[in-house]
Design an enzyme around this catalytic site. Structure first.
Site, PDB file in Angstrom:
ATOM      1  N   ASP A  67       1.105  -1.353   0.051  1.00  0.00           N
ATOM      2  CA  ASP A  67       0.184   0.029   0.104  1.00  0.00           C
ATOM      3  C   ASP A  67       0.734   1.304   0.139  1.00  0.00           C
ATOM      4  OD1 ASP A  67       0.903  -0.986   2.693  1.00  0.00           O
ATOM      5  OD2 ASP A  67      -0.742   0.745   3.512  1.00  0.00           O
TER       6      ASP A  67
ATOM      7  N   GLU B  16       0.133  -1.365   5.677  1.00  0.00           N
ATOM      8  CA  GLU B  16       1.230  -0.900   6.456  1.00  0.00           C
ATOM      9  C   GLU B  16       1.117   0.422   6.958  1.00  0.00           C
ATOM     10  OE1 GLU B  16       5.096   1.175   7.503  1.00  0.00           O
ATOM     11  OE2 GLU B  16       3.858   1.446   6.093  1.00  0.00           O
TER      12      GLU B  16
END
Length: 499
Positions: free
Chosen positions: A79, A146
């Site tokens: 991400d 994350e």
């Protein structure tokens, strides 16, 4: 754009970065990028698995002659932070990142670039497709989410990985070897309030605070950059005191892990004092520009006349709200007494949203000392509870305790010195890295984090240095060549125990 980026060296890395950046990949909405990585692994014929939460693991056997080396886990997150300038027309859910080369840097047009952690992902992809790079057995771990909770790392089960060394590719200075990091926790205050009719003899403005530098709320917290939420509250507090201003709404910041760059408020002041109010804003602009001339040179404070809203925050709650936001800690709370220059504990007042009778205030509290992290979080909780807010503490994740004497730290420090004729900066960072969480699942795995130079992460100013990527790539390849044999490591542990 694609041709320009893909022609950079090392070509395999940049080509994969361009392909990755064509895929929308916001945190918690990673379905498309998960499939992208799954399809990539399967197309190469590698063992590709996806766990229950969406992490993808791709395994590649060692190259000939390296079969007896320790298995290395390469790890990056899929991400990226989605931030854009207010005047940039861009849909992160449907568009790929628009990149360009500016001298020795790759940048994006008005948005975050995604080099954090897309360069790490592209590195792993380049190694997986390589035919002529010597390496030990590899396990490439692509984690999810994350940036907004580390739920991928938290959800990874022990036993899935067989590697004994983890190379996390998520550090943003090519001179650094990171061996420790901060933990964090989300503090969210919410509630409702009564509204009151604004007197008919008031006039209304939309006050905009824009152009701040922003940045990573961990890595950049020590720089002293302006927080848009704190500065806007400072303006509103004074406006309420001097002009009996009434606040209709506040909308500041965006993501918990980004220093707020913009804030907007709709307020009303007595029409008879409107001219003096605008003079006050002009004076505050000069003051703020002076205070932040170094860190935030593009700061802008403007007021636009708008139609008078029907209602404002009740007088009593407005007074409470502005005071509690003033009291909320922001920035460095404590420096580390053990590691010079390291921020130990901090808070980022990340998001303030007040409108139509409800409010939400979001903070991210970080610390490399868990007890101190919780102490500050509870202090913030108490502050907001005094104003009647409901407060939740969620998403707590641990820090990563440094182990400077570990074999991989010693090996990579030596290799760095040999390659670049200077010692690396071996340190801990104030950002949240997944190593702390992954270490709870794999306590015996040696870990280290490194990467190329990336500046402005979590902001539209994000950029990655091309020459630094080349340096980092060469360092990684040499490290993989020198991974010790598996049996040597086991025997070394045995003899250390006997001694």
């Amino acid at each position: 754009m694609s041709t320009q980026i893909e022609s950079l060296e090392p070509k395999a890395l940049w080509q994969n970065f361009a392909a990755l950046n064509a895929v929308p990949r916001p945190s918690k909405k990673e379905e498309r990028v998960i499939k992208f990585i799954q399809d990539f692994g399967n197309s190469q014929g590698f063992d590709t698995i996806t766990d229950e939460v969406g992490n993808v693991i791709i395994r590649k056997p060692a190259t000939p002659g390296m079969e007896d080396r320790q298995t290395v886990v390469l790890q990056s997150h899929l991400d990226m932070v989605h931030q854009k300038n207010a005047d940039t027309d861009f849909d992160f859910l449907s568009q790929g990142i628009d990149m360009y080369v500016d001298g020795d840097w790759v940048k994006a047009k008005g948005t975050t670039l995604g080099a954090d952690n897309g360069i790490g992902v592209a590195t792993m992809m380049a190694l997986l497709v390589s035919k002529d790079i010597a390496h030990p057995p590899l396990e490439c771990l692509f984690t999810i989410d994350e940036e907004t909770g580390m739920t991928g790392a938290m959800g990874l089960n022990g036993g899935l990985l067989k590697g004994t060394i983890m190379l996390n590719l998520d550090t943003e200075d090519d001179r650094e070897l990171t061996i420790g990091c901060a933990g964090g926790i989300d503090v969210t205050a919410t509630g409702s309030y009564n509204e009151e009719t604004i007197p008919f003899d008031y006039t209304a403005y939309r006050v905009s605070l824009t152009g701040l530098t922003g940045g990573h709320s961990g890595m950049d917290i020590h720089v002293g950059r302006a927080n848009a939420n704190k500065l806007m509250n400072r303006i509103l507090f004074q406006a309420a005191d001097k002009f009996n201003a009434r606040v209709h709404s506040i909308d500041g910041g965006s993501l918990r892990n980004a220093i707020p760059r913009e804030s907007f408020a709709e307020i009303a002041v007595p029409e008879a004092r409107a001219e003096i109010f605008l003079e006050f804003l002009a004076k505050q602009t000069e003051i703020l520009k002076g205070e932040y001339s170094i860190t935030d040179p593009n700061l802008q404070l403007q007021a636009e006349h708008i139609d008078l809203p029907e209602a404002a925050i009740s007088y009593d709650f407005q007074s409470q709200l502005l005071r509690v936001l003033y009291a909320c800690p922001n920035g460095i709370h404590r420096m580390s007494p053990a590691i010079a220059g390291l921020v130990q504990t901090s808070n980022n007042l990340a998001r303030v949203e007040v409108k139509d009778g409800t409010y939400s205030i979001q903070c991210l509290t970080r610390s490399s000392v868990d007890s101190e992290k919780m102490d500050l979080a509870q202090a913030i909780q108490s502050t907001f509870e005094l104003a009647g807010a409901g407060v939740t503490l969620k998403g707590s994740y641990p820090g990563w305790t440094p182990k400077p004497d570990s074999a991989i730290v010693q090996t990579m420090s030596r290799i760095y010195s040999e390659l670049f004729h200077e010692a690396p900066h071996v340190n801990a960072c104030h950002a949240g890295l997944e190593c702390g969480i992954l270490g709870t699942h794999y306590p015996n795995m040696e870990m280290i984090s490194f990467g190329p130079t990336i500046t402005g992460a979590h902001s539209p100013d994000e950029k990655v240095q091309i020459s630094s990527v080349q340096k980092y790539w060469g360092f990684l390849l040499e490290t993989l060549k020198q991974i010790p044999k598996a049996q040597t490591a086991v025997l070394g542990q045995f003899f250390r125990k006997q001694a």
